[in-house]
Design a protein around this motif. Structure first.
Motif, PDB file in Angstrom:
ATOM      1  N   UNK A   1      19.597  -4.145 -28.522  1.00  0.00           N
ATOM      2  CA  UNK A   1      21.060  -4.024 -28.597  1.00  0.00           C
ATOM      3  C   UNK A   1      21.454  -2.550 -28.664  1.00  0.00           C
ATOM      4  N   UNK A   2      20.739  -1.791 -29.467  1.00  0.00           N
ATOM      5  CA  UNK A   2      21.027  -0.364 -29.564  1.00  0.00           C
ATOM      6  C   UNK A   2      20.856   0.306 -28.201  1.00  0.00           C
ATOM      7  N   UNK A   3      19.808  -0.063 -27.499  1.00  0.00           N
ATOM      8  CA  UNK A   3      19.575   0.518 -26.169  1.00  0.00           C
ATOM      9  C   UNK A   3      20.703   0.153 -25.205  1.00  0.00           C
ATOM     10  N   UNK A   4      21.164  -1.093 -25.280  1.00  0.00           N
ATOM     11  CA  UNK A   4      22.288  -1.516 -24.431  1.00  0.00           C
ATOM     12  C   UNK A   4      23.500  -0.629 -24.695  1.00  0.00           C
ATOM     13  N   UNK A   5      23.774  -0.413 -25.980  1.00  0.00           N
ATOM     14  CA  UNK A   5      24.951   0.378 -26.347  1.00  0.00           C
ATOM     15  C   UNK A   5      24.810   1.823 -25.892  1.00  0.00           C
TER      16      UNK A   5
END
Length: 567
Positions: A473-477
Protein backbone atom coordinates in the motif's frame (compact mmCIF):
# COMPACT_ATOMS: atom_id res chain seq x y z
CA UNK A 1 29.42 -62.32 37.81
CA UNK A 2 28.62 -58.63 38.25
CA UNK A 3 29.39 -56.46 35.22
CA UNK A 4 31.52 -53.36 35.58
CA UNK A 5 29.65 -50.04 35.75
CA UNK A 6 29.52 -48.17 32.45
CA UNK A 7 32.02 -45.30 32.28
CA UNK A 8 30.47 -42.10 30.86
CA UNK A 9 32.47 -38.94 30.21
CA UNK A 10 30.65 -35.71 29.34
CA UNK A 11 32.63 -32.84 27.80
CA UNK A 12 30.81 -29.60 28.51
CA UNK A 13 28.97 -28.43 31.60
CA UNK A 14 26.57 -25.71 30.48
CA UNK A 15 23.16 -27.10 29.44
CA UNK A 16 23.18 -30.21 27.26
CA UNK A 17 26.05 -31.87 29.14
CA UNK A 18 24.63 -31.71 32.66
CA UNK A 19 21.20 -32.71 31.36
CA UNK A 20 22.67 -35.78 29.67
CA UNK A 21 24.63 -36.68 32.80
CA UNK A 22 21.64 -36.23 35.13
CA UNK A 23 19.34 -38.29 32.89
CA UNK A 24 21.93 -41.07 32.64
CA UNK A 25 22.22 -41.11 36.43
CA UNK A 26 18.45 -41.44 36.81
CA UNK A 27 18.56 -44.33 34.35
CA UNK A 28 21.51 -46.07 36.04
CA UNK A 29 22.41 -45.53 39.69
CA UNK A 30 25.73 -47.35 39.34
CA UNK A 31 27.18 -45.74 36.19
CA UNK A 32 30.46 -43.85 36.54
CA UNK A 33 29.71 -40.35 35.23
CA UNK A 34 32.21 -37.50 34.89
CA UNK A 35 31.59 -33.98 33.56
CA UNK A 36 34.52 -31.98 32.22
CA UNK A 37 33.84 -28.25 32.29
CA UNK A 38 36.26 -25.60 31.04
CA UNK A 39 34.54 -22.76 32.94
CA UNK A 40 34.28 -22.32 36.70
CA UNK A 41 30.49 -22.61 36.75
CA UNK A 42 28.12 -25.42 35.85
CA UNK A 43 24.63 -25.67 34.39
CA UNK A 44 24.21 -21.94 33.81
CA UNK A 45 20.85 -20.39 32.88
CA UNK A 46 22.35 -18.36 30.05
CA UNK A 47 19.03 -16.94 28.85
CA UNK A 48 18.82 -15.11 32.17
CA UNK A 49 22.08 -13.20 31.65
CA UNK A 50 20.50 -10.02 30.19
CA UNK A 51 18.13 -9.75 33.15
CA UNK A 52 20.97 -10.09 35.63
CA UNK A 53 22.92 -7.44 33.74
CA UNK A 54 19.86 -5.20 33.70
CA UNK A 55 19.29 -5.50 37.44
CA UNK A 56 16.02 -7.43 37.32
CA UNK A 57 17.66 -9.54 40.03
CA UNK A 58 20.96 -9.05 41.84
CA UNK A 59 22.11 -12.47 43.05
CA UNK A 60 24.12 -14.06 40.23
CA UNK A 61 23.83 -17.43 41.99
CA UNK A 62 20.22 -17.54 40.82
CA UNK A 63 21.66 -18.30 37.37
CA UNK A 64 23.27 -21.51 38.64
CA UNK A 65 20.71 -22.60 41.24
CA UNK A 66 18.15 -25.37 41.27
CA UNK A 67 14.50 -24.43 41.72
CA UNK A 68 15.04 -25.12 45.41
CA UNK A 69 17.81 -22.50 45.54
CA UNK A 70 20.76 -24.90 45.74
CA UNK A 71 23.84 -23.84 43.76
CA UNK A 72 24.77 -26.40 41.14
CA UNK A 73 28.47 -26.59 41.92
CA UNK A 74 30.77 -29.66 41.93
CA UNK A 75 29.74 -30.47 45.51
CA UNK A 76 26.07 -30.45 44.49
CA UNK A 77 26.73 -32.76 41.55
CA UNK A 78 28.73 -35.12 43.77
CA UNK A 79 26.27 -35.27 46.67
CA UNK A 80 22.91 -34.94 44.94
CA UNK A 81 23.69 -36.58 41.60
CA UNK A 82 26.63 -38.86 42.25
CA UNK A 83 28.44 -37.19 39.36
CA UNK A 84 32.09 -36.12 39.37
CA UNK A 85 32.10 -32.59 37.91
CA UNK A 86 35.58 -31.31 37.13
CA UNK A 87 35.50 -27.54 36.58
CA UNK A 88 38.32 -25.39 35.15
CA UNK A 89 39.26 -28.50 33.19
CA UNK A 90 39.56 -28.61 29.41
CA UNK A 91 39.24 -31.67 27.21
CA UNK A 92 42.12 -31.31 24.75
CA UNK A 93 42.03 -34.61 22.83
CA UNK A 94 39.93 -37.70 22.21
CA UNK A 95 41.56 -41.03 21.39
CA UNK A 96 38.80 -43.13 19.89
CA UNK A 97 40.98 -46.21 19.60
CA UNK A 98 41.98 -46.30 23.26
CA UNK A 99 38.63 -44.73 24.25
CA UNK A 100 40.18 -42.02 26.37
CA UNK A 101 39.88 -38.25 26.81
CA UNK A 102 42.96 -36.20 27.61
CA UNK A 103 42.25 -33.33 29.99
CA UNK A 104 44.14 -30.26 31.13
CA UNK A 105 43.55 -28.74 34.56
CA UNK A 106 43.68 -25.04 33.67
CA UNK A 107 44.94 -23.52 36.96
CA UNK A 108 47.97 -25.87 37.17
CA UNK A 109 48.43 -27.14 33.62
CA UNK A 110 48.35 -30.73 34.90
CA UNK A 111 47.41 -33.35 32.28
CA UNK A 112 45.24 -36.38 33.03
CA UNK A 113 43.44 -39.08 31.08
CA UNK A 114 39.90 -40.39 31.51
CA UNK A 115 38.68 -43.67 30.05
CA UNK A 116 35.17 -43.92 28.66
CA UNK A 117 32.73 -46.49 27.39
CA UNK A 118 30.39 -43.74 26.15
CA UNK A 119 31.37 -40.14 25.48
CA UNK A 120 29.23 -37.01 25.18
CA UNK A 121 30.44 -33.87 23.39
CA UNK A 122 28.55 -30.76 24.50
CA UNK A 123 31.17 -28.13 23.74
CA UNK A 124 28.71 -25.38 22.83
CA UNK A 125 29.60 -22.44 20.63
CA UNK A 126 31.85 -19.39 20.54
CA UNK A 127 30.67 -15.82 19.83
CA UNK A 128 31.58 -14.40 16.45
CA UNK A 129 33.46 -11.11 16.20
CA UNK A 130 33.49 -8.76 13.21
CA UNK A 131 36.92 -9.14 11.54
CA UNK A 132 37.70 -5.43 11.79
CA UNK A 133 40.49 -3.29 13.27
CA UNK A 134 40.32 -2.55 16.97
CA UNK A 135 38.49 -5.72 17.98
CA UNK A 136 40.95 -6.23 20.86
CA UNK A 137 40.25 -2.90 22.57
CA UNK A 138 39.18 -2.86 26.20
CA UNK A 139 35.48 -2.07 26.43
CA UNK A 140 34.32 -4.60 23.81
CA UNK A 141 32.26 -7.43 25.26
CA UNK A 142 29.96 -10.29 24.36
CA UNK A 143 27.19 -11.82 26.47
CA UNK A 144 27.80 -15.52 26.06
CA UNK A 145 29.28 -16.75 29.34
CA UNK A 146 28.49 -16.10 32.96
CA UNK A 147 31.83 -14.31 33.12
CA UNK A 148 30.57 -11.98 30.38
CA UNK A 149 27.43 -11.34 32.42
CA UNK A 150 29.52 -10.59 35.50
CA UNK A 151 31.64 -8.09 33.54
CA UNK A 152 28.65 -6.27 32.07
CA UNK A 153 26.90 -6.20 35.42
CA UNK A 154 29.99 -4.61 36.97
CA UNK A 155 30.00 -1.97 34.20
CA UNK A 156 26.33 -1.32 34.85
CA UNK A 157 26.87 -0.95 38.58
CA UNK A 158 29.86 1.37 38.10
CA UNK A 159 27.60 3.77 36.16
CA UNK A 160 30.45 5.31 34.18
CA UNK A 161 29.35 4.57 30.60
CA UNK A 162 27.70 7.47 28.78
CA UNK A 163 26.92 5.68 25.51
CA UNK A 164 26.92 2.07 24.31
CA UNK A 165 26.79 0.34 20.94
CA UNK A 166 25.41 -3.11 20.26
CA UNK A 167 26.70 -4.82 17.14
CA UNK A 168 23.97 -7.11 15.84
CA UNK A 169 20.21 -6.72 15.66
CA UNK A 170 19.18 -10.23 16.69
CA UNK A 171 17.63 -11.63 19.85
CA UNK A 172 20.65 -11.20 22.12
CA UNK A 173 21.34 -7.69 20.85
CA UNK A 174 17.86 -6.50 21.76
CA UNK A 175 17.82 -8.21 25.13
CA UNK A 176 21.12 -6.49 25.93
CA UNK A 177 19.70 -3.17 24.75
CA UNK A 178 16.92 -3.44 27.31
CA UNK A 179 19.41 -4.35 30.03
CA UNK A 180 21.46 -1.23 29.23
CA UNK A 181 18.31 0.88 29.10
CA UNK A 182 17.46 -0.28 32.61
CA UNK A 183 20.94 0.88 33.60
CA UNK A 184 20.24 4.31 32.09
CA UNK A 185 22.75 3.89 29.25
CA UNK A 186 21.62 5.26 25.84
CA UNK A 187 22.34 2.65 23.19
CA UNK A 188 22.64 2.34 19.43
CA UNK A 189 22.01 -1.00 17.75
CA UNK A 190 23.95 -1.54 14.52
CA UNK A 191 22.68 -4.17 12.09
CA UNK A 192 24.60 -4.84 8.88
CA UNK A 193 21.59 -6.21 6.98
CA UNK A 194 18.58 -4.18 5.91
CA UNK A 195 16.31 -5.40 8.71
CA UNK A 196 16.57 -6.29 12.38
CA UNK A 197 15.42 -9.61 13.84
CA UNK A 198 15.99 -11.83 10.79
CA UNK A 199 13.30 -14.32 11.80
CA UNK A 200 10.65 -11.62 11.23
CA UNK A 201 9.43 -10.37 7.89
CA UNK A 202 10.53 -6.75 7.33
CA UNK A 203 7.18 -5.05 7.90
CA UNK A 204 6.88 -6.63 11.35
CA UNK A 205 10.52 -5.93 12.14
CA UNK A 206 9.81 -2.24 11.42
CA UNK A 207 7.08 -2.23 14.06
CA UNK A 208 9.55 -3.55 16.62
CA UNK A 209 12.13 -0.95 15.56
CA UNK A 210 9.58 1.84 15.99
CA UNK A 211 8.80 0.57 19.48
CA UNK A 212 12.45 0.28 20.51
CA UNK A 213 13.28 3.82 19.42
CA UNK A 214 10.99 5.09 22.15
CA UNK A 215 13.40 3.81 24.83
CA UNK A 216 16.59 5.88 24.42
CA UNK A 217 17.71 3.32 21.87
CA UNK A 218 18.59 4.08 18.27
CA UNK A 219 18.77 1.53 15.45
CA UNK A 220 20.96 1.71 12.36
CA UNK A 221 20.36 -0.87 9.63
CA UNK A 222 22.17 -1.61 6.40
CA UNK A 223 25.44 -0.42 7.88
CA UNK A 224 28.02 -2.59 9.59
CA UNK A 225 31.00 -1.83 11.80
CA UNK A 226 34.15 -1.06 9.79
CA UNK A 227 36.40 -0.53 12.84
CA UNK A 228 36.44 -0.09 16.58
CA UNK A 229 38.13 3.17 17.58
CA UNK A 230 40.20 3.67 20.69
CA UNK A 231 42.83 5.54 22.64
CA UNK A 232 45.47 3.93 24.84
CA UNK A 233 43.97 0.53 24.24
CA UNK A 234 40.46 1.51 25.33
CA UNK A 235 37.33 1.81 23.21
CA UNK A 236 36.19 5.34 22.38
CA UNK A 237 33.84 4.71 19.45
CA UNK A 238 32.97 2.75 16.34
CA UNK A 239 33.32 3.59 12.67
CA UNK A 240 30.56 2.40 10.36
CA UNK A 241 30.86 1.16 6.80
CA UNK A 242 29.61 4.51 5.49
CA UNK A 243 32.31 6.39 7.43
CA UNK A 244 30.10 7.62 10.27
CA UNK A 245 31.79 7.60 13.66
CA UNK A 246 29.78 7.01 16.83
CA UNK A 247 31.33 7.75 20.24
CA UNK A 248 30.84 5.05 22.89
CA UNK A 249 32.59 3.61 25.91
CA UNK A 250 31.02 0.16 25.65
CA UNK A 251 30.35 -2.17 22.73
CA UNK A 252 28.54 -5.48 22.99
CA UNK A 253 29.01 -7.80 20.03
CA UNK A 254 26.02 -10.05 19.29
CA UNK A 255 26.39 -11.19 15.68
CA UNK A 256 25.94 -14.91 16.21
CA UNK A 257 27.98 -17.92 17.29
CA UNK A 258 30.22 -20.56 15.76
CA UNK A 259 29.87 -24.18 16.95
CA UNK A 260 32.87 -25.49 18.87
CA UNK A 261 33.77 -28.52 16.77
CA UNK A 262 37.58 -28.57 16.99
CA UNK A 263 37.67 -31.39 19.54
CA UNK A 264 35.24 -33.50 17.50
CA UNK A 265 36.98 -32.72 14.22
CA UNK A 266 40.42 -33.64 15.55
CA UNK A 267 38.95 -36.96 16.67
CA UNK A 268 37.83 -37.65 13.11
CA UNK A 269 34.10 -37.22 13.68
CA UNK A 270 31.91 -36.05 10.81
CA UNK A 271 31.13 -32.31 10.62
CA UNK A 272 27.99 -31.29 8.76
CA UNK A 273 27.58 -28.83 5.90
CA UNK A 274 26.33 -26.14 8.30
CA UNK A 275 29.48 -26.38 10.42
CA UNK A 276 28.08 -28.33 13.36
CA UNK A 277 28.78 -31.89 14.48
CA UNK A 278 26.72 -34.33 12.43
CA UNK A 279 24.40 -36.50 14.54
CA UNK A 280 21.55 -38.92 13.83
CA UNK A 281 18.12 -38.96 15.45
CA UNK A 282 19.63 -40.70 18.52
CA UNK A 283 22.16 -37.83 18.83
CA UNK A 284 24.99 -40.24 17.92
CA UNK A 285 27.95 -38.91 15.97
CA UNK A 286 29.68 -40.86 13.22
CA UNK A 287 31.16 -42.90 16.09
CA UNK A 288 28.20 -44.75 17.68
CA UNK A 289 29.83 -44.61 21.14
CA UNK A 290 30.16 -40.82 21.00
CA UNK A 291 27.10 -38.60 21.32
CA UNK A 292 26.84 -34.83 20.83
CA UNK A 293 24.23 -32.26 21.80
CA UNK A 294 23.61 -28.55 22.19
CA UNK A 295 24.98 -25.57 20.30
CA UNK A 296 27.78 -27.62 18.71
CA UNK A 297 25.50 -29.90 16.64
CA UNK A 298 23.28 -29.65 13.59
CA UNK A 299 19.55 -30.37 13.77
CA UNK A 300 16.93 -31.36 11.22
CA UNK A 301 14.21 -28.88 10.26
CA UNK A 302 10.84 -30.60 10.65
CA UNK A 303 9.45 -28.31 7.96
CA UNK A 304 12.00 -28.64 5.17
CA UNK A 305 14.05 -31.66 6.24
CA UNK A 306 17.24 -29.60 5.82
CA UNK A 307 20.08 -29.54 8.32
CA UNK A 308 20.16 -26.35 10.39
CA UNK A 309 21.89 -24.91 13.43
CA UNK A 310 19.72 -23.79 16.32
CA UNK A 311 21.76 -22.62 19.34
CA UNK A 312 18.95 -22.37 21.90
CA UNK A 313 19.05 -23.43 25.53
CA UNK A 314 15.73 -25.26 25.49
CA UNK A 315 16.83 -27.42 22.56
CA UNK A 316 20.12 -28.18 24.30
CA UNK A 317 18.20 -29.51 27.28
CA UNK A 318 15.88 -31.59 25.11
CA UNK A 319 18.81 -33.08 23.22
CA UNK A 320 20.73 -33.71 26.43
CA UNK A 321 17.84 -35.73 27.83
CA UNK A 322 17.73 -37.88 24.69
CA UNK A 323 21.48 -38.46 24.94
CA UNK A 324 21.28 -39.37 28.63
CA UNK A 325 18.64 -42.00 27.99
CA UNK A 326 20.51 -43.50 25.03
CA UNK A 327 23.73 -43.70 27.03
CA UNK A 328 22.06 -46.35 29.19
CA UNK A 329 19.48 -47.78 26.78
CA UNK A 330 20.91 -47.27 23.32
CA UNK A 331 18.31 -46.40 20.68
CA UNK A 332 15.48 -45.89 23.17
CA UNK A 333 15.03 -42.14 22.59
CA UNK A 334 15.11 -39.90 19.54
CA UNK A 335 15.32 -36.19 18.84
CA UNK A 336 13.44 -35.83 15.53
CA UNK A 337 14.24 -32.17 14.83
CA UNK A 338 13.05 -28.62 15.35
CA UNK A 339 10.41 -26.18 14.18
CA UNK A 340 12.69 -23.23 15.05
CA UNK A 341 10.63 -21.54 17.74
CA UNK A 342 11.77 -18.57 19.79
CA UNK A 343 10.53 -15.69 21.88
CA UNK A 344 12.02 -12.65 23.58
CA UNK A 345 11.01 -9.61 25.60
CA UNK A 346 11.94 -6.34 23.92
CA UNK A 347 11.01 -3.55 26.31
CA UNK A 348 7.20 -3.63 26.53
CA UNK A 349 6.83 -5.93 23.51
CA UNK A 350 6.89 -9.68 23.31
CA UNK A 351 8.29 -10.92 20.00
CA UNK A 352 7.77 -14.57 19.13
CA UNK A 353 8.14 -16.78 16.10
CA UNK A 354 7.89 -20.38 14.99
CA UNK A 355 8.59 -22.07 11.69
CA UNK A 356 9.36 -20.06 8.59
CA UNK A 357 8.79 -16.40 7.84
CA UNK A 358 7.46 -15.64 4.37
CA UNK A 359 10.85 -14.30 3.35
CA UNK A 360 12.71 -17.36 4.61
CA UNK A 361 10.24 -19.70 2.94
CA UNK A 362 10.84 -18.02 -0.41
CA UNK A 363 14.61 -18.15 0.10
CA UNK A 364 14.27 -21.91 0.52
CA UNK A 365 12.30 -22.22 -2.71
CA UNK A 366 8.86 -22.52 -1.10
CA UNK A 367 7.31 -19.90 -3.33
CA UNK A 368 3.74 -21.21 -3.46
CA UNK A 369 2.75 -19.80 -0.08
CA UNK A 370 -0.01 -17.60 1.27
CA UNK A 371 0.18 -15.29 4.26
CA UNK A 372 -2.23 -13.42 6.48
CA UNK A 373 -1.38 -10.49 8.74
CA UNK A 374 -3.83 -9.50 11.46
CA UNK A 375 -4.02 -7.05 14.35
CA UNK A 376 -6.21 -7.44 17.42
CA UNK A 377 -6.39 -7.68 21.18
CA UNK A 378 -5.22 -10.66 23.19
CA UNK A 379 -8.21 -10.42 25.58
CA UNK A 380 -11.39 -8.28 25.49
CA UNK A 381 -11.12 -4.49 25.90
CA UNK A 382 -13.14 -4.63 29.12
CA UNK A 383 -10.36 -6.83 30.54
CA UNK A 384 -7.70 -4.30 29.46
CA UNK A 385 -6.71 -6.28 26.40
CA UNK A 386 -3.42 -5.47 24.72
CA UNK A 387 -2.48 -5.36 21.07
CA UNK A 388 -1.05 -8.28 19.13
CA UNK A 389 0.08 -8.22 15.51
CA UNK A 390 0.77 -11.52 13.81
CA UNK A 391 1.52 -13.10 10.47
CA UNK A 392 0.72 -16.69 9.55
CA UNK A 393 2.33 -18.51 6.63
CA UNK A 394 0.91 -21.59 4.90
CA UNK A 395 1.41 -23.72 1.82
CA UNK A 396 -1.21 -22.85 -0.79
CA UNK A 397 -1.75 -26.36 -2.14
CA UNK A 398 -1.95 -28.31 1.09
CA UNK A 399 -2.92 -25.57 3.53
CA UNK A 400 -0.20 -26.79 5.90
CA UNK A 401 0.89 -24.13 8.38
CA UNK A 402 4.56 -23.28 7.82
CA UNK A 403 5.19 -20.37 10.15
CA UNK A 404 3.88 -17.74 12.51
CA UNK A 405 5.20 -14.44 13.85
CA UNK A 406 3.51 -12.62 16.71
CA UNK A 407 4.47 -9.42 18.51
CA UNK A 408 3.11 -6.63 20.63
CA UNK A 409 2.42 -5.75 24.26
CA UNK A 410 -0.16 -8.56 24.49
CA UNK A 411 0.38 -12.21 25.37
CA UNK A 412 2.16 -13.51 22.30
CA UNK A 413 3.78 -16.45 24.06
CA UNK A 414 0.85 -18.83 24.18
CA UNK A 415 -0.13 -17.95 20.59
CA UNK A 416 3.34 -18.85 19.35
CA UNK A 417 3.28 -22.04 21.43
CA UNK A 418 -0.07 -23.02 19.92
CA UNK A 419 1.15 -22.60 16.36
CA UNK A 420 4.45 -24.33 17.16
CA UNK A 421 2.49 -27.43 18.12
CA UNK A 422 0.35 -27.07 15.00
CA UNK A 423 3.50 -27.04 12.86
CA UNK A 424 4.90 -30.03 14.78
CA UNK A 425 1.66 -31.90 14.13
CA UNK A 426 1.64 -30.84 10.45
CA UNK A 427 -1.78 -29.25 10.91
CA UNK A 428 -3.43 -27.20 8.20
CA UNK A 429 -5.15 -23.84 8.26
CA UNK A 430 -8.47 -25.71 8.09
CA UNK A 431 -7.51 -27.55 11.30
CA UNK A 432 -6.93 -24.28 13.12
CA UNK A 433 -10.04 -22.35 12.09
CA UNK A 434 -12.19 -24.52 14.39
CA UNK A 435 -9.55 -25.30 17.02
CA UNK A 436 -11.03 -25.92 20.46
CA UNK A 437 -8.78 -23.56 22.41
CA UNK A 438 -9.48 -22.45 25.99
CA UNK A 439 -11.64 -19.35 26.33
CA UNK A 440 -12.40 -17.05 29.23
CA UNK A 441 -12.22 -13.24 29.13
CA UNK A 442 -9.14 -13.00 31.40
CA UNK A 443 -7.19 -15.19 28.97
CA UNK A 444 -8.57 -14.93 25.45
CA UNK A 445 -11.17 -13.55 23.10
CA UNK A 446 -14.03 -15.88 22.16
CA UNK A 447 -12.11 -16.44 18.94
CA UNK A 448 -8.49 -16.58 19.96
CA UNK A 449 -5.93 -14.54 18.02
CA UNK A 450 -4.55 -17.73 16.44
CA UNK A 451 -8.00 -18.81 15.27
CA UNK A 452 -8.66 -15.39 13.76
CA UNK A 453 -5.35 -15.48 11.92
CA UNK A 454 -6.22 -18.90 10.54
CA UNK A 455 -9.69 -17.75 9.49
CA UNK A 456 -8.30 -14.75 7.62
CA UNK A 457 -5.75 -17.01 5.94
CA UNK A 458 -8.47 -19.49 5.01
CA UNK A 459 -10.51 -16.67 3.45
CA UNK A 460 -7.51 -15.79 1.30
CA UNK A 461 -6.79 -19.40 0.35
CA UNK A 462 -10.42 -19.88 -0.71
CA UNK A 463 -10.52 -16.60 -2.66
CA UNK A 464 -13.02 -14.92 -0.36
CA UNK A 465 -10.63 -12.09 0.38
CA UNK A 466 -7.84 -10.37 -1.48
CA UNK A 467 -5.24 -9.02 0.91
CA UNK A 468 -2.55 -6.45 0.37
CA UNK A 469 0.38 -5.76 2.69
CA UNK A 470 1.10 -2.41 4.29
CA UNK A 471 4.36 -2.30 2.32
CA UNK A 472 2.49 -2.72 -0.96
CA UNK A 473 0.00 0.00 0.00
CA UNK A 474 2.82 2.37 0.85
CA UNK A 475 4.45 1.63 -2.50
CA UNK A 476 1.17 2.30 -4.30
CA UNK A 477 0.90 5.67 -2.58
CA UNK A 478 4.51 6.66 -3.25
CA UNK A 479 4.40 5.75 -6.94
CA UNK A 480 1.02 7.36 -7.57
CA UNK A 481 -0.55 4.08 -8.64
CA UNK A 482 -4.07 4.22 -10.04
CA UNK A 483 -5.97 2.98 -7.02
CA UNK A 484 -8.64 4.23 -4.63
CA UNK A 485 -7.76 4.01 -0.92
CA UNK A 486 -10.73 3.87 1.44
CA UNK A 487 -10.60 4.33 5.22
CA UNK A 488 -13.70 2.78 6.81
CA UNK A 489 -13.22 4.11 10.36
CA UNK A 490 -15.28 6.76 12.10
CA UNK A 491 -14.67 10.51 11.62
CA UNK A 492 -13.36 10.74 15.19
CA UNK A 493 -10.78 8.01 14.57
CA UNK A 494 -9.82 9.70 11.31
CA UNK A 495 -9.19 13.00 13.07
CA UNK A 496 -7.04 11.34 15.75
CA UNK A 497 -4.66 9.64 13.32
CA UNK A 498 -4.55 8.98 9.59
CA UNK A 499 -2.10 7.55 7.11
CA UNK A 500 -1.90 10.60 4.89
CA UNK A 501 -1.65 8.65 1.64
CA UNK A 502 -4.56 10.23 -0.23
CA UNK A 503 -7.18 8.09 1.46
CA UNK A 504 -10.92 8.82 1.41
CA UNK A 505 -12.99 8.43 4.57
CA UNK A 506 -16.31 6.64 4.31
CA UNK A 507 -17.30 4.95 7.58
CA UNK A 508 -18.50 1.38 7.28
CA UNK A 509 -21.96 2.25 8.54
CA UNK A 510 -22.39 4.86 5.79
CA UNK A 511 -20.87 2.88 2.93
CA UNK A 512 -24.03 1.36 1.42
CA UNK A 513 -25.55 4.83 1.11
CA UNK A 514 -22.44 6.36 -0.47
CA UNK A 515 -21.52 3.84 -3.14
CA UNK A 516 -21.91 6.55 -5.77
CA UNK A 517 -18.83 8.28 -4.33
CA UNK A 518 -16.65 5.32 -5.28
CA UNK A 519 -14.99 4.83 -8.68
CA UNK A 520 -17.65 3.38 -10.94
CA UNK A 521 -15.13 1.39 -12.94
CA UNK A 522 -15.75 -2.01 -11.37
CA UNK A 523 -12.22 -3.17 -12.22
CA UNK A 524 -10.39 -0.27 -10.57
CA UNK A 525 -8.27 -1.32 -7.59
CA UNK A 526 -9.89 -0.30 -4.30
CA UNK A 527 -7.92 -0.73 -1.07
CA UNK A 528 -9.83 -0.71 2.22
CA UNK A 529 -8.72 -0.65 5.84
CA UNK A 530 -9.65 0.39 9.37
CA UNK A 531 -7.87 0.15 12.69
CA UNK A 532 -7.26 -3.60 12.39
CA UNK A 533 -9.05 -4.14 9.02
CA UNK A 534 -12.05 -6.10 10.29
CA UNK A 535 -14.30 -3.26 9.12
CA UNK A 536 -12.16 -3.11 6.00
CA UNK A 537 -12.96 -6.78 5.31
CA UNK A 538 -16.68 -6.22 5.89
CA UNK A 539 -16.60 -3.20 3.58
CA UNK A 540 -14.85 -5.30 0.92
CA UNK A 541 -17.67 -7.84 1.09
CA UNK A 542 -20.19 -5.03 0.56
CA UNK A 543 -18.35 -3.72 -2.50
CA UNK A 544 -17.96 -7.20 -3.96
CA UNK A 545 -21.68 -7.71 -3.48
CA UNK A 546 -22.28 -4.58 -5.55
CA UNK A 547 -20.08 -5.64 -8.41
CA UNK A 548 -16.60 -4.28 -7.69
CA UNK A 549 -14.11 -6.94 -8.72
CA UNK A 550 -10.69 -5.61 -7.64
CA UNK A 551 -11.21 -5.01 -3.94
CA UNK A 552 -8.34 -5.54 -1.51
CA UNK A 553 -8.03 -5.35 2.26
CA UNK A 554 -4.89 -3.85 3.82
CA UNK A 555 -3.94 -6.59 6.25
CA UNK A 556 -3.52 -5.64 9.88
CA UNK A 557 -4.96 -2.17 9.36
CA UNK A 558 -3.47 0.99 10.78
CA UNK A 559 -2.07 -0.91 13.76
CA UNK A 560 0.22 -2.87 11.43
CA UNK A 561 1.37 0.29 9.59
CA UNK A 562 5.06 0.79 10.51
CA UNK A 563 5.56 4.02 8.58
CA UNK A 564 4.94 7.67 9.61
CA UNK A 565 1.32 8.71 10.12
CA UNK A 566 -0.44 12.05 10.28
CA UNK A 567 -1.89 13.27 13.57
Amino acid sequence: MTSQPIKIVVVGGSAAGPKAAAKARRMDEHASITIIQKEADLSMASCGYPYYVGGVFDDRNQLICTSAGIVRDPNFFEKAKGIDAKVLTEAVAIDRESRTVTCKHLPTGAISTLAYDKLVIATGATPLYPPVPGADLAGIHTLHSLGDADSLRAIRDANQVQRAVIVGGGLIGFEVSEALHLAGIPTTIIEKTSSILPFLDPELAKLVANHVRGFTTDIITGNGVAAFLGEAGTLTGVKLDNGTELPCQLAVVAVGVRPNVALAKSAGLDIGAQGGIAVNEFMQTSDPDIYAAGDCVECTSLITGDKVRAPYGDLANLQGRVVGQNLIQEGSATFPGITHTGICKIFDYTVGFTGLSAGRARELGLTDIETATISGLDIPPYMQGKLLISKMVADRKTGRVLGFQCLGPGDASKRVATVAMAILGKLTVADLVNADLPYAPPYSLALDHVITAAQVLENKLLGRMQGISVAEVKQRAETGADCFILDTRTPLEFEEVRLGIGETLIPLGALRGRLAELPQDRDKEIILYCRVSLRGYEAAAILQGHGWRNVKVMEGGIMAWPYPREK
